[in-house]
Design an enzyme around this catalytic site. Structure first.
Site, short mmCIF file in Angstrom:
data_model
loop_
_atom_site.label_atom_id
_atom_site.label_comp_id
_atom_site.label_asym_id
_atom_site.label_seq_id
_atom_site.Cartn_x
_atom_site.Cartn_y
_atom_site.Cartn_z
N ARG A 106 3.16 1.23 -3.80
CA ARG A 106 3.81 1.89 -2.58
C ARG A 106 2.60 2.37 -1.48
NH1 ARG A 106 5.93 7.88 -4.50
NH2 ARG A 106 4.51 8.43 -6.23
N GLY A 139 8.90 1.61 -3.19
CA GLY A 139 7.73 1.66 -2.37
C GLY A 139 7.59 2.62 -1.52
N ASP A 275 -5.96 4.37 -14.41
CA ASP A 275 -5.65 3.98 -13.15
C ASP A 275 -5.50 4.96 -11.91
OD1 ASP A 275 -3.00 4.59 -14.74
OD2 ASP A 275 -2.26 4.52 -12.77
#
Length: 819
Positions: A106, A139, A275
C-alpha cells in the site's frame, strides 16, 4: 507540477518488473521494483503537514500546501511529470518465520530529491492504493494509523532517534472496513494518505528476497548500491573481498545504535520483522508501537504478539537475530572465506549497542558516559520496574538533584517505624506470656497465633526478596528485568539469617535503609556525588522493602490483635466476668500500640512510595500528620465496629469478613498486580493483600486512587453501619460503653472522611510546585547537568551485564497489513 523536482531517476536502472499491469501477483521473481501508479483518492483534503520537512528537507515554501496540484500529487491523484511511480518488492522473517514475498502493498515511491545540503531523500506515499504486492489488503490506510505514524516519526526525529520523516497527511471521505479491536466486528473508517521520506527505503528483507530468489546479479547490484551510497567503509573493499561482510557489520552497527536510542526514550517497536528493519538503521514502518508509561521491561506494544517476542526487554536481542538473517542473505555473494565472520559482525553489534546505551543512559542521569553511570541507571531502572514508576517523568524530575536528599526528618521517620514495630510486637508477646501464666489458654493460643503466623509469612517474603536481589539471572530477560545489585558479603548474610530467624526482617531492612541514607548524606556533604547518588538509590530500595513488609506485618498481626483484644474485653463484660486489672491494662496498651502501628505503617508506606517515584513530590510534615490521623481514625472505626459486633455474633462476623476477603482478593486479581516474579508468588501476594483490605485500603498500582478510595469507603461504610447497628440493637443497654461505643465508631469514621478530604484538598503533594532543573528523554534542558555541576566520574563502580545472541520467541502468523 513544475515546481516539484521529485523525478525518479536512480532506480530505473534496477531490475524492474516487465509486467506493467497492476494486479495481485504472489510470485514475482528476480526484480526489485514494479512500475505501478497510485490509486486516486476521492475528495482529498490536507489534514496537516510538517513545516520543517517541507522547508528544510524538500526546500519548498510552506504555502505550497495551498496549491491544488500539490494536493493531487501527495494524495496519489497525479504523478510528478517525468517521474515514475514504483512499488518495492521485498520479503522477510515475521516473528521468526520466513514469510516469503511481501513488498509495498500500500505504498508507492513517487520520486526522489537531493537538497542543497547534498542529502538525497526518497518520497513515498503510504495508503495510496494497491500494487502487485498487496496480498489480501485493499492498499489503503486509515486516518487513525496514519496520524500515529505522522506524529511518532516526527517526534522520534526531534528526540534524536534515526527515523523516517513525515511530510504531509491527506484525508478523504472514502470509508474503509477495518477491525480496529480485532474482535470480529469491523467498522468503517476514513481513508488517508501519508507522504513520508527517507534517504533510502531498502530493508533487510530487500536483500533477503533476492537471496531467496537465487538472483545473484540483482542481489549484488542492490548490495553495491547500498555500500556505495551509504557505507564508504564497505564500498572501498573489493567485491571479491570483505565488501559484503563489512557492509553487514556496518548495518549492524547502525541498527544497534538505533535500538539503543529506542530504549533511551522508552520506545517499543511492535513488529521488528526483518521486512521492517532499514538497511540504514532508521526507524520505519510505524505500525504497532508504543512508548513506556510505567516502566515495564516486559511491555509489548503489539496486541497480536501474544508471546512477547518483540517486548521492550528483547529489542536488542531481536535486532541481533535479524542481523544474522541479513548475513545469511549476503552469503551468496560473499567469498566463502568470509562466511564464518558472522561472529565479528555480532560483536560489532553488541559493542555499538553497549556504547550507545552507555552514552544515552549516562546523559539521562546527567552523568559523564561510563560503565559505572550505566550500572547506576540499571539500579534505578530496577527500582522503577518494582515501583511502577513513570519512565519519562522519573528521569525528568531526577534532574533536580535537591530532591535526592536524605534528611534527619527521614531518619526520625525510620526510627519511629522501628520503635513502633518493637513496642507493638513486644506488648503482644508480653500479653501472650501473661495469658499463659494465668492459664488463660484460649486467649494465649489466639494471641500467639496472631503473632507467629504473620511473622513467618513476612519472613518468607523477606527471604524471597533477599534471594531475588542476589539472583543475577541466567539469561538476557533476567538481566534486563533485574540488573545487578550491590554484592552482599557473607557476614551480612549470616546477620540476615539470624534476624529472619528471630522474626526481625522489617527491623533489619530499616537499619540497612538508615545506614545507606546516612552514607548518602555524608557523601553529599563531602561533595562525592558518585557515592551520594548510589547510596541514595540503595536507601530507596531498602526503605521500600521495609515499609511494605512492615505494612503487611502490621495488618496481619496488629489488626487481628487489635480486634482480638477488643473482642476479649467486650466479651468478658458482656458475660459479666470479673476482669484482672493487669490483664485489662495490658490489653488496653496492646490495643493502643496496635492502632498506632497500623496508622503509622500506612503513613510511612505512602511516604516511601513517593520517595521511590521521582515523578511524584514528597509528603510535607503537615501532610504526614493529617495522613496519620486519617488512617488512625479510619482503622479505629473499622476495628471498633468489627470487635463490638463480634462480641455478640462472632460466627456471622467471621463469615462476613471472609466474604469481604474473597471479594477484595478477586478485585486485586482483576487489577492484575505485578509485585512478584512468579504467578504463584503473585497469587500469595494478592491473598495477603486481600486480608489487609479487610481493615484499610492502599493502592498497589500507579493509578488514580480517588475513585478507588471512594468505592472502598462506601463499601466499608455500609459494612460498618450494618455491624454497629446490629450490635447496638442486641447489646446490653446497661453496659457503660453502650452509647459511647456507637458514638466513638461514628465519630471516628466521620473524622477519617474529614481528614481524607483535608489531605486531598489542601495537603496532597500534587498541589506543590513542580521540581526544576529537569532532563527530558536524555536531552539536557537549561539547567546544568549533574556532570556539569559536580564533574562526576563513576569509573570505579560498575555492574556487569551479560548478553547473548539467542533468537526471539518464534511465532507462525504474520502481522497486519504490508507497509
Amino acid at each position: 507540477m513544475n515546481t516539484l523536482k521529485w523525478v525518479q531517476k536512480t532506480y530505473l536502472r534496477f531490475p524492474l518488473d516487465p509486467v506493467k499491469n497492476n494486479y495481485l501477483r504472489p510470485n514475482v521473481k528476480g526484480v526489485i521494483f514494479s512500475e505501478v501508479s497510485p490509486t486516486p483518492l476521492s475528495n482529498a483534503k490536507l489534514a496537516c503537514f510538517s513545516k520543517d520537512v517541507l522547508e528544510n528537507v524538500l526546500e519548498l515554501d510552506a504555502s505550497v500546501v495551498n496549491q491544488d496540484e500539490f494536493i493531487d500529487v501527495i494524495s496519489g491523484n497525479k504523478v510528478v511529470p517525468g517521474s515514475t511511480s514504483l512499488a518495492h518488492r521485498y520479503g522477510g522473517h515475521q516473528f521468526g518465520s520466513w514469510a516469503g514475498q511481501l513488498g509495498d502493498g500500500r505504498a508507492h515511491l513517487i520520486g526522489e530529491y537531493t537538497n542543497r545540503a547534498g542529502h538525497r531523500w526518497e518520497l513515498q506515499l503510504k495508503g495510496s492504493g494497491k500494487s502487485p504486492y498487496s496480498r489480501f489488503a485493499d492498499g489503503r490506510a486509515v486516518v487513525r494509523s496514519s496520524v500515529r505514524e505522522f506524529l511518532c516519526s516526527e517526534a522520534m526525529h526531534h528526540l534524536g532517534v534515526p527515523t523516517s520523516r513525515a511530510g504531509t497527511l491527506v484525508v478523504s471521505d472514502e470509508q474503509l472496513l477495518r477491525d480496529q479491536f480485532y474482535d470480529g466486528r469491523p467498522r468503517r473508517e476514513p481513508a488517508a494518505v501519508l507522504l513520508r521520506l527517507a534517504p533510502c527505503w531498502f530493508r533487510f528483507g530487500s536483500l533477503q528476497m533476492l537471496a531467496a530468489d537465487g538472483a545473484g546479479p540483482p542481489l549484488r547490484l542492490l548490495a553495491d548500491f547500498v555500500a556505495e551510497h551509504y557505507y564508504p567503509a564497505a564500498a572501498t573493499e573489493p567485491a571479491d573481498g570483505a565488501r559484503y561482510a563489512t557492509l553487514a557489520r556496518e548495518i549492524g552497527r547502525r541498527t544497534a545504535r538505533t535500538v539503543a536510542a529506542w530504549a533511551s526514550v522508552g520506545f517499543t517497536h511492535g513488529v521488528m520483522n526483518t521486512d521492517n528493519m532499514s538497511v540504514l538503521g532508521l526507524t520505519i514502518d510505524y505500525g504497532p508501537f508504543g512508548f513506556l508509561d510505567r516502566y515495564d521491561p516486559q511491555f509489548v506494544a503489539n496486541s497480536s504478539d501474544s508471546g512477547g517476542a518483540y517486548r521492550f526487554a528483547h529489542q536488542a536481542r531481536v535486532g541481533q537475530w535479524n542481523l544474522c538473517r541479513l548475513w545469511e542473505a549476503l552469503m551468496p555473494i560473499m567469498p566463502e572465506r568470509e562466511h564464518g565472520e558472522i561472529e565479528s559482525a555480532l560483536e560489532v553489534y553488541v559493542e555499538a549497542y553497549e556504547e550507545r546505551r552507555r552514552e544515552l543512559l549516562s546523559r539521562k542521569l546527567g552523568l559523564q558516559p561510563s560503565a559505572a553511570a550505566t550500572a547506576l541507571c540499571d539500579q534505578l531502572l530496577e527500582l522503577m520496574a518494582a515501583a511502577g514508576a513513570d519512565f519519562t517523568m522519573t528521569f525528568r524530575q531526577l534532574g533536580d538533584v535537591t530532591r535526592m536528599q536524605y534528611t534527619y526528618k527521614d531518619f526520625l521517620v525510620m526510627l519511629l517505624s522501628i520503635g513502633s514495630f518493637l513496642v507493638d510486637t513486644g506488648t503482644d508477646i508480653w500479653l501472650a506470656v501473661h495469658f499463659y501464666r494465668n492459664e488463660r489458654l484460649y486467649e494465649f493460643v489466639l494471641t500467639l497465633v496472631f503473632i507467629l503466623a504473620p511473622a513467618f509469612t513476612m519472613t518468607g517474603f523477606s527471604l524471597r526478596w533477599y534471594l531475588n536481589d542476589a539472583d543475577q539471572g541466567p539469561d538476557e530477560a533476567d538481566a534486563e528485568t533485574r540488573p545487578c545489585r550491590p554484592t552482599v558479603p557473607m557476614w551480612k548474610w549470616v546477620l540476615r539469617i539470624v534476624c529472619l530467624t528471630l522474626q526481625l526482617g522489617p527491623l533489619l531492612r530499616y537499619v540497612e535503609a538508615m545506614v545507606y541514607g546516612l552514607r548518602s548524606r555524608r557523601a553529599q556533604k563531602n561533595g562525592d556525588q558518585q557515592a551520594h547518588i548510589k547510596n541514595y538509590i540503595y536507601m530507596i530500595y531498602k526503605d521500600a522493602d521495609a515499609t511494605l513488609l512492615r505494612l503487611f506485618e502490621s495488618f496481619m498481626e496488629s489488626a487481628p490483635q487489635l480486634v482480638l483484644q477488643l473482642y476479649i474485653l467486650a466479651s468478658e463484660h458482656n458475660r459479666f466476668e470479673p476482669t484482672e486489672p493487669i490483664s485489662t491494662t495490658l490489653q488496653v496498651v496492646a490495643v493502643g500500640t496496635s492502632l498506632f502501628s497500623l496508622a503509622w505503617s500506612l503513613c510511612s508506606y505512602q511516604r516511601s512510595l513517593r520517595y521511590s517515584l521521582p515523578a511524584k513530590n514528597n509528603l510535607s510534615t503537615p501532610a504526614t500528620v493529617v495522613l496519620f490521623f486519617w488512617h488512625l481514625c479510619s482503622v479505629g472505626s473499622r476495628v471498633l465496629a468489627i470487635s463490638l459486633c463480634a462480641s455478640l455474633f462472632p460466627v456471622y462476623v467471621a463469615i462476613g469478613l471472609l466474604v469481604h476477603w474473597v471479594l477484595m482478593t478477586c478485585w486485586l486479581i482483576y487489577q492484575k498486580t505485578e509485585a512478584c516474579y512468579t504467578r504463584c508468588e503473585e497469587l500469595l501476594f494478592v491473598i495477603v493483600l486481600g486480608a489487609v483490605y479487610i481493615f484499610t485500603f492502599f493502592n498497589v498500582k500507579d493509578q488514580t486512587t480517588r475513585l478507588k478510595y471512594t468505592m472502598y469507603y462506601v463499601l466499608c461504610f455500609a459494612e460498618n453501619t450494618a455491624m454497629i447497628v446490629l450490635w447496638y440493637l442486641h447489646a446490653d443497654r446497661t453496659l457503660w460503653w453502650y452509647h459511647p461505643g456507637l458514638a466513638a465508631q461514628v465519630s471516628l469514621f466521620s473524622l477519617a472522611v474529614l481528614f481524607m478530604v483535608m489531605y486531598y484538598w489542601r495537603l496532597h503533594p500534587s498541589h506543590g510546585p513542580e521540581p526544576s532543573g529537569i532532563c527530558v528523554t536524555g536531552q539536557v534542558c537549561r539547567d546544568a547537568t549533574l556532570a556539569d555541576r559536580f564533574g562526576v566520574h563513576l569509573e570505579e563502580w560498575a555492574g556487569n551485564r551479560s548478553r547473548d545472541a539467542t533468537p526471539p520467541v518464534e511465532r507462525k502468523d504474520a502481522e497486519g497489513l504490508p507497509a
